[in-house]
Design a protein around this motif. Sequence first.
Motif, mmCIF file in Angstrom:
data_model
loop_
_atom_site.group_PDB
_atom_site.id
_atom_site.type_symbol
_atom_site.label_atom_id
_atom_site.label_comp_id
_atom_site.label_asym_id
_atom_site.label_seq_id
_atom_site.Cartn_x
_atom_site.Cartn_y
_atom_site.Cartn_z
ATOM 1 N N GLY A 323 -9.918 3.908 -0.574
ATOM 2 C CA GLY A 323 -10.203 2.477 -0.416
ATOM 3 C C GLY A 323 -11.426 2.075 -1.238
ATOM 4 O O GLY A 323 -11.465 0.995 -1.841
ATOM 5 N N GLY A 324 -12.430 2.960 -1.273
ATOM 6 C CA GLY A 324 -13.634 2.703 -2.078
ATOM 7 C C GLY A 324 -13.250 2.581 -3.552
ATOM 8 O O GLY A 324 -13.748 1.691 -4.267
ATOM 9 N N LEU A 325 -12.355 3.426 -3.997
ATOM 10 C CA LEU A 325 -11.906 3.363 -5.398
ATOM 11 C C LEU A 325 -11.146 2.056 -5.660
ATOM 12 O O LEU A 325 -11.296 1.437 -6.717
ATOM 13 C CB LEU A 325 -11.007 4.560 -5.733
ATOM 14 N N GLN A 326 -10.367 1.657 -4.662
ATOM 15 C CA GLN A 326 -9.603 0.409 -4.844
ATOM 16 C C GLN A 326 -10.543 -0.788 -5.016
ATOM 17 O O GLN A 326 -10.299 -1.673 -5.837
ATOM 18 C CB GLN A 326 -8.680 0.186 -3.639
ATOM 19 N N ILE A 333 -5.794 -0.712 -9.214
ATOM 20 C CA ILE A 333 -5.177 -0.181 -7.975
ATOM 21 C C ILE A 333 -4.633 -1.331 -7.140
ATOM 22 O O ILE A 333 -5.391 -2.195 -6.677
ATOM 23 C CB ILE A 333 -6.209 0.639 -7.169
ATOM 24 N N LYS A 334 -3.309 -1.324 -6.974
ATOM 25 C CA LYS A 334 -2.663 -2.430 -6.265
ATOM 26 C C LYS A 334 -2.725 -2.226 -4.760
ATOM 27 O O LYS A 334 -3.117 -3.102 -4.008
ATOM 28 C CB LYS A 334 -1.195 -2.474 -6.715
ATOM 29 N N ILE A 343 -0.106 10.408 0.984
ATOM 30 C CA ILE A 343 -0.698 9.126 0.596
ATOM 31 C C ILE A 343 -0.308 8.780 -0.837
ATOM 32 O O ILE A 343 -0.302 9.633 -1.727
ATOM 33 C CB ILE A 343 -2.238 9.176 0.737
ATOM 34 N N GLY A 344 -0.004 7.504 -1.050
ATOM 35 C CA GLY A 344 0.318 7.024 -2.387
ATOM 36 C C GLY A 344 -0.641 5.912 -2.772
ATOM 37 O O GLY A 344 -1.053 5.113 -1.928
ATOM 38 N N MET A 345 -0.999 5.888 -4.038
ATOM 39 C CA MET A 345 -1.875 4.822 -4.556
ATOM 40 C C MET A 345 -1.082 4.102 -5.643
ATOM 41 O O MET A 345 -0.838 4.656 -6.718
ATOM 42 C CB MET A 345 -3.137 5.463 -5.131
ATOM 43 N N GLU A 346 -0.623 2.895 -5.335
ATOM 44 C CA GLU A 346 0.186 2.181 -6.318
ATOM 45 C C GLU A 346 -0.713 1.490 -7.330
ATOM 46 O O GLU A 346 -1.643 0.755 -6.969
ATOM 47 C CB GLU A 346 1.098 1.164 -5.628
ATOM 48 N N LEU A 347 -0.410 1.722 -8.587
ATOM 49 C CA LEU A 347 -1.214 1.159 -9.671
ATOM 50 C C LEU A 347 -0.503 -0.053 -10.275
ATOM 51 O O LEU A 347 0.687 -0.273 -10.048
ATOM 52 C CB LEU A 347 -1.407 2.215 -10.767
ATOM 53 N N THR A 348 -1.237 -0.776 -11.074
ATOM 54 C CA THR A 348 -0.608 -1.889 -11.793
ATOM 55 C C THR A 348 -0.026 -1.402 -13.119
ATOM 56 O O THR A 348 0.653 -2.139 -13.808
ATOM 57 C CB THR A 348 -1.648 -2.998 -12.068
#
Length: 406
Positions: A323-326, A333-334, A343-348
Amino acid sequence: MTPLTTQQLAETARTYCFPNYGDRDLAIVSGKGCRVRDAEGNEYLDFLGGIAVNSLGHCHPAVVEAIRAQAAELIHCSNLYLIDPYVRLAERLCRETGMKKAFFCNSGTEATEAAMKLARRWAANTRGDGHATIIAFEGSFHGRTYGSMSATWNKKVREGFGTALSGVRFANFNDLESVDAAWGEDVCAVLVETVQGEGGVNPASHAFLTGLRERCSRADALLMIDEIQCGMGRCGYPFAYQGGHVQPDVVLAAKALGGGLPLGGVLAGEKACDVFQPGTHGSTFGGNPVACAAALAVCDIVFDPDFLEAVGEKGCHFWGGLGGLQREFPELIKTIRGLGLMIGMELTRPGAEIVKIARRHGLLINCTADKVLRFLPPLTVEQSDIDEAVEKLHAALKEFEAQANV
Ligand SMILES: Cc1ncc(COP(=O)(O)O)c(C=O)c1O
């Protein structure tokens, strides 16, 4: 054997191995806990975990010992005979899930094949011919053999292999209206992942799973839950669906089940547990004694309630770091999503380049569905490892942004 360098391995692989895994240039030769080493001795933090296989990290002493002890007693024996670890594992998994009986095979795709066959045979037995349709979902991944790939959404998996298995109908994930539109008299089962892995780490909502349960019960169809990636403690429950208190008719397990050895399982409840009679289904290696002994060691650890609670806590901690990175990279980071330590981190933007940069920083992750960075660390990971992974990812994202801005 004299160890080969990465370059030697890469050249030999280019010549002698099918190119289906691409041009690989990292040779992992050893692992301990959540760290692995390459052929040149460089260390990496492994946050991919063999794509959700190494749930206890690499070479966990309990798994190593179980394998060692069983290998010294009996490595293989036909399923024409009773095999102690097979029977014990079946009992263990049934107790954990409320299912009635189990069948073991060697992989996730075989578990899917078995489940699809089970559903069709069950429907043929109970309702006669013409009830062979299975509803699967957009974004799904169930494997790469003919049946399972026919229930897999991604066209890349299905195209160019001739006619797919008939009788699989796709509906939208987390969309009950679309399920209703796809439903017909011919439906015998619904096949769904509690958290889609390859599709981009998409959790099924509680309302969706409950709605599927209701529809299956009403129409006398089987609710078959694929827990191959999200099960075995990954999401903070023995199996992820248990977080929603929905009782399926069939549960599929594999990946982490065998502690790194090839093992898949199909668990069936009352309705379908006696469908496979002698001669209808089987496997030479399925439920191999060594793999089942390793699985029993895995179960002893991951089904412990304290262990599962810690998975949830570690997931929250990791989520906080991501979350800090987002907040720092809002353009890139979408969203962040998942359950427990899936966990998945959806990017643009596509994430393949970030995976490569992260590797240079000593962090192994992968990217799925083109834009989703996926994190599947060992469930035994420490909070300090998580902090280190977040730092490495931070450095990778900074480097990626700097490259993009050149
Ligand atoms: C949810 C799910 N089902 C089935 C499979 C197929 O498993 P295997 O690769 O062991 O055949 C996978 C593999 O990624 C998966 O994630």
